[in-house]
Motif scaffolding. Structure first.
Motif, mmCIF file in Angstrom:
data_model
loop_
_atom_site.group_PDB
_atom_site.id
_atom_site.type_symbol
_atom_site.label_atom_id
_atom_site.label_comp_id
_atom_site.label_asym_id
_atom_site.label_seq_id
_atom_site.Cartn_x
_atom_site.Cartn_y
_atom_site.Cartn_z
ATOM 1 N N ILE A 1 -12.033 5.397 3.167
ATOM 2 C CA ILE A 1 -12.329 4.036 3.625
ATOM 3 C C ILE A 1 -12.015 3.018 2.536
ATOM 4 C CG2 ILE A 1 -14.256 2.492 4.183
ATOM 5 C CD1 ILE A 1 -15.308 4.731 5.990
ATOM 6 N N ILE A 2 -12.390 3.323 1.306
ATOM 7 C CA ILE A 2 -12.069 2.408 0.205
ATOM 8 C C ILE A 2 -10.552 2.277 0.087
ATOM 9 C CG2 ILE A 2 -12.162 2.061 -2.303
ATOM 10 C CD1 ILE A 2 -14.981 3.384 -2.201
ATOM 11 N N GLY A 3 -9.840 3.390 0.234
ATOM 12 C CA GLY A 3 -8.378 3.352 0.200
ATOM 13 C C GLY A 3 -7.803 2.512 1.328
ATOM 14 N N ALA A 4 -8.362 2.653 2.524
ATOM 15 C CA ALA A 4 -7.894 1.871 3.674
ATOM 16 C C ALA A 4 -8.125 0.383 3.441
ATOM 17 C CB ALA A 4 -8.606 2.331 4.951
ATOM 18 N N GLU A 5 -9.294 0.032 2.925
ATOM 19 C CA GLU A 5 -9.562 -1.382 2.639
ATOM 20 C C GLU A 5 -8.587 -1.905 1.600
ATOM 21 O OE1 GLU A 5 -13.694 -1.923 1.633
ATOM 22 O OE2 GLU A 5 -14.305 -1.807 3.737
ATOM 23 N N PHE A 6 -8.316 -1.101 0.586
ATOM 24 C CA PHE A 6 -7.379 -1.516 -0.463
ATOM 25 C C PHE A 6 -5.996 -1.799 0.125
ATOM 26 C CE2 PHE A 6 -4.246 -0.506 -3.770
ATOM 27 C CZ PHE A 6 -4.628 -1.427 -4.738
ATOM 28 N N VAL A 7 -5.537 -0.933 1.016
ATOM 29 C CA VAL A 7 -4.222 -1.111 1.633
ATOM 30 C C VAL A 7 -4.216 -2.330 2.555
ATOM 31 C CG1 VAL A 7 -2.592 -0.085 3.287
ATOM 32 C CG2 VAL A 7 -3.531 1.299 1.428
ATOM 33 N N LEU A 8 -5.259 -2.478 3.367
ATOM 34 C CA LEU A 8 -5.287 -3.573 4.340
ATOM 35 C C LEU A 8 -5.378 -4.952 3.687
ATOM 36 C CD1 LEU A 8 -7.471 -2.037 7.181
ATOM 37 C CD2 LEU A 8 -5.028 -2.561 7.250
ATOM 38 N N VAL A 9 -6.095 -5.083 2.573
ATOM 39 C CA VAL A 9 -6.202 -6.413 1.953
ATOM 40 C C VAL A 9 -4.927 -6.795 1.210
ATOM 41 C CG1 VAL A 9 -8.719 -6.391 1.766
ATOM 42 C CG2 VAL A 9 -7.354 -5.646 -0.195
ATOM 43 N N ARG A 10 -4.005 -5.877 1.102
ATOM 44 C CA ARG A 10 -2.737 -6.186 0.442
ATOM 45 C C ARG A 10 -1.706 -6.743 1.411
ATOM 46 N NH1 ARG A 10 -1.149 -1.670 -3.777
ATOM 47 N NH2 ARG A 10 0.607 -3.057 -3.766
ATOM 48 N N GLY A 11 -1.971 -6.619 2.709
ATOM 49 C CA GLY A 11 -1.003 -7.064 3.707
ATOM 50 C C GLY A 11 -1.410 -8.384 4.347
ATOM 51 N N GLU A 12 -0.782 -8.648 5.478
ATOM 52 C CA GLU A 12 -1.062 -9.855 6.250
ATOM 53 C C GLU A 12 -2.412 -9.699 6.927
ATOM 54 O OE1 GLU A 12 -0.778 -13.516 7.775
ATOM 55 O OE2 GLU A 12 0.711 -12.638 6.435
ATOM 56 N N LEU A 13 -3.273 -10.710 6.774
ATOM 57 C CA LEU A 13 -4.620 -10.637 7.337
ATOM 58 C C LEU A 13 -4.745 -11.501 8.582
ATOM 59 C CD1 LEU A 13 -6.887 -10.605 4.148
ATOM 60 C CD2 LEU A 13 -6.038 -8.700 5.481
ATOM 61 N N GLY A 14 -4.120 -11.029 9.650
ATOM 62 C CA GLY A 14 -4.244 -11.704 10.928
ATOM 63 C C GLY A 14 -5.553 -11.301 11.602
ATOM 64 N N VAL A 15 -5.784 -11.813 12.788
ATOM 65 C CA VAL A 15 -7.026 -11.549 13.525
ATOM 66 C C VAL A 15 -7.240 -10.051 13.722
ATOM 67 C CG1 VAL A 15 -8.247 -11.928 15.707
ATOM 68 C CG2 VAL A 15 -6.894 -13.771 14.726
ATOM 69 N N THR A 16 -6.197 -9.334 14.118
ATOM 70 C CA THR A 16 -6.320 -7.893 14.366
ATOM 71 C C THR A 16 -6.696 -7.150 13.100
ATOM 72 O OG1 THR A 16 -4.643 -8.090 16.088
ATOM 73 C CG2 THR A 16 -5.120 -5.884 15.275
#
Length: 151
Positions: free
Chosen positions: A22-37
């Motif tokens: 989960i920490i890894g997933a959060e790390f990856v997701l905050v590096r990309g585009e943060l749209g509504v989805t």
């Protein structure tokens, strides 16, 4: 007693590995585009983070009291307390990202043109990065404990 200890250890390890994911997933997701989805996905992942962290603590307490090593092994072990401090620090570091994910998701739901402020995003990235680094100390301390260090 052996079976209880084994089952608690298995549950504890699976939960800890899940939290690492989960920490890894959060790390990856905050590096990309943060749209509504993506923001909604982050909120959902972060909710699971909280649930899994709570389960880790509950199972960990059960291991202290119902495991083969006995509570004395843990209470008088400085490596155990270092591991607990690392876990507490990881938990505290997760508060800011959680609050921001929820806030950003709400703002994006109400405003389709919402864009995450760059300074806030940079701050959250640093929190998640530091969280991940501190999390790495937990299995280090656990491995040391399993080999009798600190007691």
């Amino acid at each position: 007693m052996d079976t209880t200890d084994l089952l608690l250890a298995i549950a504890h390890h699976l939960l800890v590995f899940s939290l690492a994911g989960i920490i890894g997933a959060e790390f990856v997701l905050v590096r990309g585009e943060l749209g509504v989805t993506t923001l909604k996905r982050l909120v959902g992942i972060d909710r699971h983070y909280g649930i899994i962290a709570a389960l880790i603590v509950i199972i960990g307490v059960c291991r202290v009291f119902f495991g083969l090593k006995g509570w004395e092994f843990y209470v008088f072990n400085w490596v155990f307390w270092a591991k607990m401090m690392a876990l507490i620090i990881v938990g505290l570091l997760s508060i800011i990202p959680t609050v921001r994910f929820i806030s950003w998701s709400r703002q994006a739901s109400g405003n389709p043109s919402f864009s995450v402020p760059a300074a806030e995003l940079a701050s959250v990235k640093n929190y998640v990065r530091t969280e991940g680094f501190m999390f790495l100390l937990i299995p280090v301390f656990a491995a040391a404990m399993a080999r009798g260090y600190g007691y």
